[in-house]
Enzyme design. Structure first.
Site, PDB file in Angstrom:
ATOM      1  N   PRO A 170       0.849  -1.198   0.000  1.00  0.00           N
ATOM      2  CG  PRO A 170       0.062  -1.003   2.183  1.00  0.00           C
ATOM      3  CD  PRO A 170       0.787  -1.934   1.270  1.00  0.00           C
ATOM      4  CG  LEU A 171       3.349   1.679  -2.498  1.00  0.00           C
ATOM      5  CD1 LEU A 171       3.638   1.200  -3.914  1.00  0.00           C
ATOM      6  CD2 LEU A 171       4.634   1.952  -1.746  1.00  0.00           C
ATOM      7  CB  THR A 172       0.862   7.508   0.836  1.00  0.00           C
ATOM      8  OG1 THR A 172       0.474   6.757   1.985  1.00  0.00           O
ATOM      9  CG2 THR A 172       0.172   8.857   0.848  1.00  0.00           C
TER      10      THR A 172
ATOM     11  CD  GLN B 182      -2.992   0.199   4.050  1.00  0.00           C
ATOM     12  OE1 GLN B 182      -2.828   1.369   3.741  1.00  0.00           O
ATOM     13  NE2 GLN B 182      -2.035  -0.541   4.591  1.00  0.00           N
TER      14      GLN B 182
ATOM     15  CE1 TYR C 206      -1.043   7.701   8.864  1.00  0.00           C
ATOM     16  CE2 TYR C 206      -0.193   5.560   8.201  1.00  0.00           C
ATOM     17  CZ  TYR C 206      -0.192   6.939   8.097  1.00  0.00           C
ATOM     18  OH  TYR C 206       0.673   7.555   7.221  1.00  0.00           O
TER      19      TYR C 206
ATOM     20  NE  ARG D  39       1.966  -2.010   5.372  1.00  0.00           N
ATOM     21  CZ  ARG D  39       2.990  -2.503   4.682  1.00  0.00           C
ATOM     22  NH1 ARG D  39       2.932  -3.749   4.238  1.00  0.00           N
ATOM     23  NH2 ARG D  39       4.061  -1.782   4.435  1.00  0.00           N
TER      24      ARG D  39
ATOM     25  N   GLY E  46       7.401  -2.242  -2.286  1.00  0.00           N
ATOM     26  CA  GLY E  46       6.909  -0.893  -2.503  1.00  0.00           C
ATOM     27  C   GLY E  46       7.569  -0.175  -3.654  1.00  0.00           C
TER      28      GLY E  46
END
Length: 357
Positions: free
Chosen positions: A21-23, A96, A176, A223, A313
């Site tokens: 998961p990549l912002t 995600q 988070y 995760r 990633g």
């Protein structure tokens, strides 16, 4: 082994490479994924599984400008375009689901109250739609408010399934909201959700259980990032850490989840090995947060039975055809970090696939 099939939940993956998961912050202020987001994910459909960037399940949970959501009908429709494109290429994709918790600001989330397990602010600054701002002191969620937050994760996950995702990954990492409950630095509650490792793991377990009940455990992964120590969610007492993640793993293992994904820079270390032993299901490993995961390392992790699949990633950012390149030992594109969080196609959809000279 890295390029052999594996079953994750209901899905048979053709290889064991998972896109992290990549912002990327390309979805505008309305949080609606548009055509370039569709194209970005479509290009990477050959990876065994794509996990989307962190996607907020409620407006209060938005952490970054340009982050996509799973709240409005328009956002769900935007994601449907993504999942349709990935599936048309034969790919598989999980959403995600990420509630930022205290890692946000009112100028980012539309003026909503910033929340966390305790009224403790992160020491630092955050980017908002109005420029950089200090992190605010979050509202400490009351016990009466927690079921509503659980429901936000459930509704966001239901919306993900409606949008065509094959499942969801709950974001319990990187400081988070879910990670904030696990961390003794962020969680200093004195009720049944704070204090002991078992209590700090309780809320995360409740979220996982509720989402699994709503959409099916085989469609749910989680995760975690023990000892990652970012965004104020520090975990410095190793014995406390072991007890916390052991309590969580033992609580969720009987559910029959799709997978447990662990971010840790010591894949052969005692903690990671313990988590793998305790979790009854596919075990995904991501070692490259500060250091980029290489082809040789990914192959080694699977061949040495440290992981069932490897989460990658930056290599996936720069190489839409990463599976082909790594399988054949071909040269790779270098990721351009200057474009990771910008807008537009540059550094997002313009990385070329491999072309022989």
């Amino acid at each position: 082994m890295l390029f052999s099939p594996i079953t994750v939940g209901e899905l048979k993956l053709p290889n064991r490479l998972v896109m992290a998961p990549l912002t990327r912050c390309r979805s505008g202020q309305d949080g609606v994924p548009g055509p370039i987001v569709v194209e970005h994910y479509r290009q990477r459909a050959s990876l065994g599984l794509i996990v989307s960037e962190g996607t907020y399940p409620s407006h209060a949970g938005q952490g970054f400008p340009g982050q996509p959501g799973l709240v409005t009908d328009e956002q769900v429709e935007g994601w449907t375009g993504v999942t349709d494109a990935v599936h048309a290429e034969g790919g598989r994709i999980f959403a995600q689901v990420m509630h930022a918790g205290r890692v946000t600001h009112e100028d980012t989330n539309g003026g909503r109250t910033v929340v966390g397990p305790s009224a403790i602010a992160i020491d630092g600054m955050t980017r908002t739609y109005k420029g950089k701002q200090p992190y605010p002191v979050p509202h400490a969620l009351t016990e009466d408010e927690l079921p509503g937050v659980v429901e936000e994760f459930v509704q966001g996950s239901l919306n993900a399934i409606k949008a065509g995702f094959d499942g969801v990954e709950l974001h319990g990492a990187n400081g988070y909201l879910l990670h904030e409950f696990l961390s003794p630095a962020a969680n200093q509650r004195e009720d049944q959700y704070g204090g002991s490792p078992e209590n700090r793991a309780r809320f995360v377990g409740e979220v996982v259980n509720a989402v699994a009940k709503a959409i099916g455990a085989e469609k749910v992964g989680i995760r975690v990032s023990p000892e990652h120590n970012v965004q104020g969610a520090t975990e410095l007492d190793h014995e406390d850490l072991r007890r916390t993640y052991s309590a969580l793993t033992q609580a969720i293992s009987p559910l029959g989840l799709a997978y447990l994904s662990v971010l840790h820079n010591e894949p052969a270390g005692e903690l990671v090995r313990e988590l793998r032993e305790q979790f009854d299901g596919p075990f995904l490993l991501n070692t490259g947060f500060s250091v980029m995961t290489t082809r040789d390392e990914a192959i080694s992790l699977v061949e040495n039975d440290l992981a069932d699949a490897v989460v990658v990633g930056r290599a996936a950012i720069a190489n839409p055809d990463l599976v082909h390149r790594w399988k054949e030992g071909l040269p790779e594109n270098e990721p351009d970090m200057a474009t990771f969080y910008t807008s537009g196609a540059e550094g997002y959809t313009d990385y070329p696939a491999y072309q022989p000279a």
